[in-house]
Design an enzyme around this catalytic site. Structure first.
Site, PDB file in Angstrom:
ATOM      1  N   CYS A 120      -1.399  -0.231   7.171  1.00  0.00           N
ATOM      2  CA  CYS A 120      -1.419  -0.683   6.036  1.00  0.00           C
ATOM      3  C   CYS A 120      -1.871  -2.491   5.995  1.00  0.00           C
ATOM      4  O   CYS A 120      -2.302  -2.864   4.756  1.00  0.00           O
ATOM      5  CB  CYS A 120      -0.284  -0.744   5.110  1.00  0.00           C
ATOM      6  SG  CYS A 120       0.423   0.948   4.936  1.00  0.00           S
ATOM      7  N   HIS A 253      -0.413  -5.646  -0.890  1.00  0.00           N
ATOM      8  CA  HIS A 253      -0.617  -4.153  -0.535  1.00  0.00           C
ATOM      9  C   HIS A 253       0.366  -3.310  -1.465  1.00  0.00           C
ATOM     10  O   HIS A 253       1.602  -3.647  -1.783  1.00  0.00           O
ATOM     11  CB  HIS A 253       0.168  -4.032   1.121  1.00  0.00           C
ATOM     12  CG  HIS A 253       0.475  -2.565   1.080  1.00  0.00           C
ATOM     13  ND1 HIS A 253      -0.396  -1.763   1.102  1.00  0.00           N
ATOM     14  CD2 HIS A 253       1.428  -2.186   1.862  1.00  0.00           C
ATOM     15  CE1 HIS A 253      -0.030  -0.623   1.600  1.00  0.00           C
ATOM     16  NE2 HIS A 253       1.091  -0.631   2.043  1.00  0.00           N
ATOM     17  N   ASN A 283       0.453   4.485  -2.401  1.00  0.00           N
ATOM     18  CA  ASN A 283       0.149   3.799  -1.324  1.00  0.00           C
ATOM     19  C   ASN A 283      -1.055   4.475  -0.673  1.00  0.00           C
ATOM     20  O   ASN A 283      -1.081   5.349  -0.029  1.00  0.00           O
ATOM     21  CB  ASN A 283       1.411   3.798  -0.286  1.00  0.00           C
ATOM     22  CG  ASN A 283       1.216   2.762   0.852  1.00  0.00           C
ATOM     23  OD1 ASN A 283       0.078   2.360   1.153  1.00  0.00           O
ATOM     24  ND2 ASN A 283       2.316   2.713   1.407  1.00  0.00           N
TER      25      ASN A 283
END
Length: 326
Positions: A120, A253, A283
């Site tokens: 990520c 993020h 996500n």
């Protein structure tokens, strides 16, 4: 030698299939797994996510985002002289998804292309790497992409993880400039935490070894994330010589709204100065920051001259932040 690297174009792409929490809960119920829209939203802030069709790959999504970023940059694609692609879900073991994107875009100038793996945190790592290449004078126009098809590695028997992730891609064109662009970047990793977020599988002798599906210790990730994001954000701001009140936009993020809000609070940034797309995208790992950045650029929130803070944590455990002048 040019001193700075600046974002001159952004782009993003989501696969058409939008999966709501209600639809996902119904699918899981058929497997005897109980969840609900209320349960998912209360724990993550996610209401929907996009999933790619079975024949659509990470490089396919990347190409669509890249085309939009190149168009926004107003340059010919043959002027791209480096491609850095962040992903944890590449099309193949090899060649790299970056090389596949180069081929699909028809870039024939023999520019270098490679993948970057920091889960990520991948886009922050890739952007910081591109900045160094440009500042060195070696490259002028770098295509930086984050792209993921996380729906392929989800364990649909684990309701705590399968509801969180989506597919998508985001891209920027980073170019040599006489004006400050990437003001600072800070990158870190701690391999002692490899077990809390991982896909511990591989291919050997034509067979899968280990577990090819995502595993996450959500509580451990949450505790690390809020603390590390605050520290790395302050490190990046100190390097850029800016204070929190000088940050126009926080683009974190897009993992979990509680982590995002917690980080903003620690930095003293009001919620209205944080770009949040997690409710619609879920996500999307390395794609989440460039996706959110492009959304806010195109809807007019993020404007030229503004200062943007990006930050992420990911498996590895990795984390990073950068301060950008748009």
């Amino acid at each position: 030698m040019t001193k700075f690297a600046k974002i001159i174009g952004t782009g993003s792409y989501l696969p058409p299939r939008r999966v709501t929490n209600h639809e996902l809960a119904a699918q899981l119920a058929e497997k005897g797994i109980e969840t609900s829209d209320e349960w998912i939203v209360s724990r993550s802030g996610i209401s929907a996510r996009h999933w790619a069709e079975p024949d659509v790959t990470a490089s396919d999504l990347a190409v669509r985002a890249a085309e939009r970023a190149i168009e926004a940059a107003g340059i010919d694609r043959q002027e791209i002289d480096l491609i850095i692609l962040a992903t944890s879900t590449p099309d193949f073991v090899f060649p790299s998804a970056a090389c596949l994107v180069q081929q699909k875009l028809g870039i024939t100038n023999h520019c270098a292309a490679f993948d970057m793996q920091a889960v990520c945190s991948g886009f922050v790592y890739a952007l910081a790497t591109a900045d160094k290449f440009i500042r060195s004078g070696a490259h002028k126009n770098v295509l930086v992409i984050g792209t993921e098809v996380f729906s392929r590695i989800l364990d649909f028997n684990d309701r705590t993880t399968c509801v969180l992730f989506g597919d998508g891609a985001g891209a920027v064109v980073l170019s040599a400039s006489d004006e400050p662009g990437v003001l600072s970047a800070a990158l870190h990793a701690d391999g002692r935490h490899v077990d809390i977020l991982c896909v511990p599988g591989n291919v050997s002798g034509g067979a899968i070894t280990g577990n090819p599906l995502l595993h996450m210790d959500g509580q451990a990730v949450f505790k690390l994330a809020v603390n590390l994001l605050d520290k790395v954000a302050r490190e990046a701001m100190a390097a850029a010589e800016v204070q929190p009140d000088q940050i126009d936009w926080l683009v974190p993020h897009q993992a979990n709204i509680r982590i995002m809000q917690g980080t903003a609070r620690k930095l003293g940034l009001p919620a209205e100065r944080m770009v949040a797309t997690v409710h619609e995208h879920g996500n999307t790992s390395a794609a989440s920051i460039p996706l959110a950045l492009d959304v806010a650029v195109r809807d007019g929130r993020i404007r030229p001259g503004q200062t943007v803070l990006i930050e992420a944590v990911g498996g590895g455990f990795t984390w990073g932040a950068a301060v950008l002048r748009m």
